[in-house]
Design a protein around this motif. Sequence first.
Motif, PDB file in Angstrom:
ATOM      1  N   SER A 189      34.172  41.854  45.171  1.00 48.31           N
ATOM      2  CA  SER A 189      34.351  43.149  45.839  1.00 48.31           C
ATOM      3  C   SER A 189      34.430  44.304  44.856  1.00 48.31           C
ATOM      4  O   SER A 189      34.163  45.445  45.220  1.00 48.31           O
ATOM      5  CB  SER A 189      35.624  43.138  46.691  1.00 48.31           C
ATOM      6  N   GLY A 190      34.840  44.018  43.620  1.00 51.21           N
ATOM      7  CA  GLY A 190      35.008  45.078  42.631  1.00 51.21           C
ATOM      8  C   GLY A 190      36.348  45.787  42.719  1.00 51.21           C
ATOM      9  O   GLY A 190      36.658  46.638  41.882  1.00 51.21           O
ATOM     10  N   LEU A 191      37.176  45.458  43.709  1.00 53.07           N
ATOM     11  CA  LEU A 191      38.502  46.064  43.815  1.00 53.07           C
ATOM     12  C   LEU A 191      39.451  45.405  42.820  1.00 53.07           C
ATOM     13  O   LEU A 191      39.285  44.224  42.492  1.00 53.07           O
ATOM     14  CB  LEU A 191      39.061  45.883  45.232  1.00 53.07           C
ATOM     15  N   PRO A 192      40.450  46.149  42.345  1.00 54.16           N
ATOM     16  CA  PRO A 192      41.451  45.530  41.476  1.00 54.16           C
ATOM     17  C   PRO A 192      42.092  44.353  42.213  1.00 54.16           C
ATOM     18  O   PRO A 192      42.467  44.474  43.383  1.00 54.16           O
ATOM     19  CB  PRO A 192      42.463  46.644  41.227  1.00 54.16           C
ATOM     20  N   ASN A 193      42.212  43.223  41.531  1.00 53.20           N
ATOM     21  CA  ASN A 193      42.783  42.040  42.172  1.00 53.20           C
ATOM     22  C   ASN A 193      43.412  41.122  41.143  1.00 53.20           C
ATOM     23  O   ASN A 193      43.126  41.214  39.953  1.00 53.20           O
ATOM     24  CB  ASN A 193      41.716  41.309  42.984  1.00 53.20           C
ATOM     25  N   ARG A 194      44.271  40.246  41.651  1.00 61.18           N
ATOM     26  CA  ARG A 194      44.930  39.250  40.802  1.00 61.18           C
ATOM     27  C   ARG A 194      45.246  38.058  41.701  1.00 61.18           C
ATOM     28  O   ARG A 194      45.729  38.225  42.814  1.00 61.18           O
ATOM     29  CB  ARG A 194      46.196  39.848  40.208  1.00 61.18           C
ATOM     30  N   THR A 195      45.007  36.859  41.202  1.00 64.42           N
ATOM     31  CA  THR A 195      45.277  35.650  41.963  1.00 64.42           C
ATOM     32  C   THR A 195      46.335  34.829  41.248  1.00 64.42           C
ATOM     33  O   THR A 195      46.269  34.631  40.038  1.00 64.42           O
ATOM     34  CB  THR A 195      43.994  34.808  42.135  1.00 64.42           C
ATOM     35  N   SER A 196      47.316  34.358  42.023  1.00 63.02           N
ATOM     36  CA  SER A 196      48.340  33.455  41.501  1.00 63.02           C
ATOM     37  C   SER A 196      48.264  32.154  42.287  1.00 63.02           C
ATOM     38  O   SER A 196      47.375  31.960  43.114  1.00 63.02           O
ATOM     39  CB  SER A 196      49.728  34.099  41.628  1.00 63.02           C
ATOM     40  N   ALA A 197      49.220  31.283  42.080  1.00 60.65           N
ATOM     41  CA  ALA A 197      49.205  29.979  42.737  1.00 60.65           C
ATOM     42  C   ALA A 197      49.337  30.074  44.255  1.00 60.65           C
ATOM     43  O   ALA A 197      48.869  29.199  44.978  1.00 60.65           O
ATOM     44  CB  ALA A 197      50.333  29.102  42.184  1.00 60.65           C
ATOM     45  N   MET A 198      49.958  31.158  44.748  1.00 59.08           N
ATOM     46  CA  MET A 198      50.243  31.253  46.177  1.00 59.08           C
ATOM     47  C   MET A 198      49.544  32.398  46.899  1.00 59.08           C
ATOM     48  O   MET A 198      49.348  32.323  48.109  1.00 59.08           O
ATOM     49  CB  MET A 198      51.753  31.404  46.393  1.00 59.08           C
ATOM     50  N   PHE A 199      49.214  33.477  46.192  1.00 61.77           N
ATOM     51  CA  PHE A 199      48.650  34.662  46.842  1.00 61.77           C
ATOM     52  C   PHE A 199      47.580  35.302  45.975  1.00 61.77           C
ATOM     53  O   PHE A 199      47.548  35.119  44.768  1.00 61.77           O
ATOM     54  CB  PHE A 199      49.739  35.720  47.102  1.00 61.77           C
ATOM     55  N   THR A 200      46.757  36.104  46.620  1.00 62.05           N
ATOM     56  CA  THR A 200      45.828  36.987  45.926  1.00 62.05           C
ATOM     57  C   THR A 200      46.208  38.408  46.287  1.00 62.05           C
ATOM     58  O   THR A 200      46.420  38.724  47.458  1.00 62.05           O
ATOM     59  CB  THR A 200      44.369  36.693  46.341  1.00 62.05           C
ATOM     60  N   GLU A 201      46.335  39.257  45.282  1.00 63.54           N
ATOM     61  CA  GLU A 201      46.644  40.675  45.491  1.00 63.54           C
ATOM     62  C   GLU A 201      45.354  41.473  45.361  1.00 63.54           C
ATOM     63  O   GLU A 201      44.523  41.181  44.500  1.00 63.54           O
ATOM     64  CB  GLU A 201      47.639  41.176  44.445  1.00 63.54           C
ATOM     65  N   VAL A 202      45.213  42.475  46.212  1.00 65.73           N
ATOM     66  CA  VAL A 202      44.046  43.362  46.183  1.00 65.73           C
ATOM     67  C   VAL A 202      44.550  44.774  46.407  1.00 65.73           C
ATOM     68  O   VAL A 202      45.434  45.009  47.241  1.00 65.73           O
ATOM     69  CB  VAL A 202      43.022  43.010  47.288  1.00 65.73           C
ATOM     70  N   GLU A 203      43.965  45.737  45.681  1.00 63.69           N
ATOM     71  CA  GLU A 203      44.384  47.133  45.813  1.00 63.69           C
ATOM     72  C   GLU A 203      43.182  48.018  46.101  1.00 63.69           C
ATOM     73  O   GLU A 203      42.117  47.841  45.508  1.00 63.69           O
ATOM     74  CB  GLU A 203      45.070  47.603  44.530  1.00 63.69           C
ATOM     75  N   GLY A 204      43.354  48.948  47.038  1.00 60.83           N
ATOM     76  CA  GLY A 204      42.286  49.878  47.375  1.00 60.83           C
ATOM     77  C   GLY A 204      42.632  50.645  48.634  1.00 60.83           C
ATOM     78  O   GLY A 204      43.777  50.649  49.081  1.00 60.83           O
ATOM     79  N   GLU A 205      41.639  51.274  49.208  1.00 56.78           N
ATOM     80  CA  GLU A 205      41.824  52.006  50.465  1.00 56.78           C
ATOM     81  C   GLU A 205      41.857  51.023  51.628  1.00 56.78           C
ATOM     82  O   GLU A 205      41.285  49.932  51.562  1.00 56.78           O
ATOM     83  CB  GLU A 205      40.691  53.019  50.649  1.00 56.78           C
ATOM     84  N   TRP A 206      42.511  51.428  52.707  1.00 59.40           N
ATOM     85  CA  TRP A 206      42.730  50.566  53.869  1.00 59.40           C
ATOM     86  C   TRP A 206      41.459  49.830  54.304  1.00 59.40           C
ATOM     87  O   TRP A 206      41.437  48.609  54.398  1.00 59.40           O
ATOM     88  CB  TRP A 206      43.278  51.414  55.022  1.00 59.40           C
ATOM     89  N   ASP A 207      40.407  50.576  54.611  1.00 57.81           N
ATOM     90  CA  ASP A 207      39.192  49.968  55.149  1.00 57.81           C
ATOM     91  C   ASP A 207      38.548  48.988  54.185  1.00 57.81           C
ATOM     92  O   ASP A 207      38.097  47.910  54.586  1.00 57.81           O
ATOM     93  CB  ASP A 207      38.178  51.039  55.558  1.00 57.81           C
ATOM     94  N   GLU A 208      38.520  49.331  52.909  1.00 56.22           N
ATOM     95  CA  GLU A 208      37.868  48.443  51.959  1.00 56.22           C
ATOM     96  C   GLU A 208      38.687  47.180  51.710  1.00 56.22           C
ATOM     97  O   GLU A 208      38.143  46.081  51.595  1.00 56.22           O
ATOM     98  CB  GLU A 208      37.532  49.167  50.655  1.00 56.22           C
TER      99      GLU A 208
END
Length: 98
Positions: free
Chosen positions: A31-50
Amino acid sequence: MLIAFSVSPLGGESDSVAESVADAVRVVRESGLPNRTSAMFTEVEGEWDEVMDVVRRAVEAVQQSAPRVSLVLKADIRPGHTDQMNAKVERLESYLDQ
């Protein structure tokens, strides 16, 4: 907005979900959005729709290999703030360093 989500197949024949989860994480990373994956969750940051579009597409990727899908999502909606994936951790660390 900053979200943490977990998507997992249900009802499959294997006791490992890693391959299906990898399909979802691939969608996030592409997606190209800032993200990080751990053992339990994936975090994603951006605008609501994206961000919500990425979550939807990640769920659809898992649906390709499972008759049922579980989705857990937590969101921090804070307009006007960016890079909170890192800034929140930095603020916490600053208190731990005291």
